[in-house]
Enzyme design. Structure first.
Site, PDB file in Angstrom:
ATOM      1  CG  ASP A   1       5.913   3.923   1.537  1.00 23.44           C
ATOM      2  OD1 ASP A   1       5.859   4.661   2.535  1.00 23.44           O
ATOM      3  OD2 ASP A   1       4.960   3.771   0.753  1.00 23.44           O
TER       4      ASP A   1
ATOM      5  CG  PHE B   1      -1.844   1.256   1.140  1.00 21.67           C
ATOM      6  CD1 PHE B   1      -2.999   1.221   0.381  1.00 21.67           C
ATOM      7  CD2 PHE B   1      -1.522   2.431   1.795  1.00 21.67           C
ATOM      8  CE1 PHE B   1      -3.822   2.332   0.278  1.00 21.67           C
ATOM      9  CE2 PHE B   1      -2.336   3.556   1.703  1.00 21.67           C
ATOM     10  CZ  PHE B   1      -3.492   3.505   0.948  1.00 21.67           C
TER      11      PHE B   1
ATOM     12  CE  LYS C   1      -0.314   6.938   6.333  1.00 17.89           C
ATOM     13  NZ  LYS C   1      -1.563   7.597   5.896  1.00 17.89           N
TER      14      LYS C   1
END
Length: 408
Positions: A232, A147, A261
């Site tokens: 990531d 993801f 984030k």
């Protein structure tokens, strides 16, 4: 005429969203109005312990005082210039973020998906300018069940059909191999490979932690085969796993690091590509950009986030409280929990399907004052703010035990 927002109930507000908001999310039926630390409050004043923390965007809790102060101070001075001009906050942010990660250069962006897209562009440009891959032939190897976001390029290499169906045609140039499989990775990497792009821990897939040695193997393979290693760390990074970065559990330094984030402190969207100088140096003026990327407000908040991480306090808290989390989940194994994977303050918990889906378990926990979110099937995610206390963690785990017992 509609009533003012403060006079509307949770049910009113949820109904009001239905005809005017795109249905791209399926949120739990709670309407948050206030928050502080690890706690949120709905419009009726009911309190909930937040055990999701915005999918790690709220690593430092809601409204951390140092981050709120940094934002307030900057709001009084300057919020946006665009990158047409310099601003007085960006240099310090880039310097300190590069130092924190052990890399050299920073490309500031806004959202996590933007960071991934930017990392892909940097890797392809490097492949053509430095590695000598023929124009238009660069490939990037990714892992199944990944993801990395939901833009059209990113869903092109997703294996989640709910993210892909109806959004083609897809962007070429990606090879998908099983996660945690070095042999498959070895076979997929060839002379056209610009980079291997992986999550050190797969978050959306259910907090999937690879075998010891996998990340070291990825690093060794990419060096040997002359391609980049892109990590990531948008969900796994910035203290979540008990280290600043999840790759540090194997003392690995990637060529390119993707952050987001938590970098915005739960206040503004901030993301970044951080890379070695010889990699990031391939970008020239006009080849990539963002009006809001690196804006003064984002840089001020991002610098305050880095300052919190420089102390090591939050990494230590995640590491120490991670023991409490794992001990509590281990006690539930065989009592409604069929398995779990945890690192630091992050866990994917597999619930016995006979007791309900992940969504159903999440809704039952919500009614008991605990907020979590499901992933797939009967798996739920736990990712509390790093400011959570041991007592709060134990209380949440006790509530999970109660909910599973009632379901049984």
């Amino acid at each position: 005429m509609t009533a003012p927002a403060h006079a509307r109930t949770s049910a009113d507000l949820i109904r009001a969203e239905e005809p005017v908001l795109a249905h791209n999310y399926h949120p739990l039926p709670v309407v948050v109005a206030r928050a502080e630390g690890a706690w949120v409050e709905d419009v009726e004043g009911r309190r909930y312990l937040d055990m999701l923390a915005g999918y790690s965007a709220l690593n430092f809790g809601h409204r951390h005082p140092a981050l709120i102060q940094a934002a307030h101070d900057q709001l009084d001075r300057l919020t946006l210039t665009s990158r047409a001009f310099h601003n007085d906050r960006l240099a310090e942010f880039a310097e300190r973020l590069a130092a924190l990660t052990g890399l050299d250069m920073v490309l500031p962006m806004n959202t996590g998906a933007e960071a991934v897209e930017s990392g892909i562009k940097v890797a392809r440009k490097w492949a053509y300018d430095v590695k000598g891959v023929p124009d238009g032939q660069a490939t990037i190897v990714v892992a199944a069940d990944n993801f990395h976001g939901r833009t059209t390029t990113i869903v092109s290499f997703s294996t989640d059909e709910s993210a892909r169906a109806g959004f083609g045609p897809f962007t070429p140039g990606f090879k998908i191999v099983p996660y945690n499989d070095l042999a498959a990775l070895e076979e997929a990497v060839d002379e056209t490979t610009a980079a291997v792009l992986i999550e050190p821990i797969q978050g959306e897939a259910g907090v999937i932690i690879p075998d010891a040695g996998y990340l070291t193997g990825v690093r060794e393979l990419t060096r040997r085969k002359g391609c980049l290693f892109i990590a990531d760390e948008i969900q796994s990074g910035l203290g979540r796993t008990g280290r600043t970065l999840a790759v540090e559990h194997e003392s690995v330094v990637p060529d390119v690091l993707l952050l987001g984030k938590a970098l915005g402190g739960g206040i503004v969207p901030v993301s970044a590509v951080v890379a070695r100088r010889e990699v990031m140096g391939v970008l020239g003026p006009g080849e990539h950009g963002s009006t809001f990327g690196g804006n003064p407000l984002a840089a001020a908040v991002g610098t305050a986030v880095v300052e919190l991480l420089e102390t090591g306090e939050f990494q230590r808290r995640a590491d120490e409280l991670g023991l409490v989390l794992r001990e509590g989940l281990e006690a539930l194994r065989g009592h409604g929990v069929t398995g779990f994977r945890a690192r630091g303050l992050w866990a994917g918990v597999d619930v016995d399907p006979a007791l309900g889906t992940g969504r159903e378990i999440s809704e039952r926990l919500m009614r008991e004052g605990i907020l979590v979110k499901d992933t797939h099937g009967s798996t739920i995610r736990l990712a509390p703010p790093l400011t959570v206390t041991a007592d709060e963690l134990r209380s949440a785990l006790g509530t999970l035990e109660k909910v599973l017992g009632q379901a049984g």
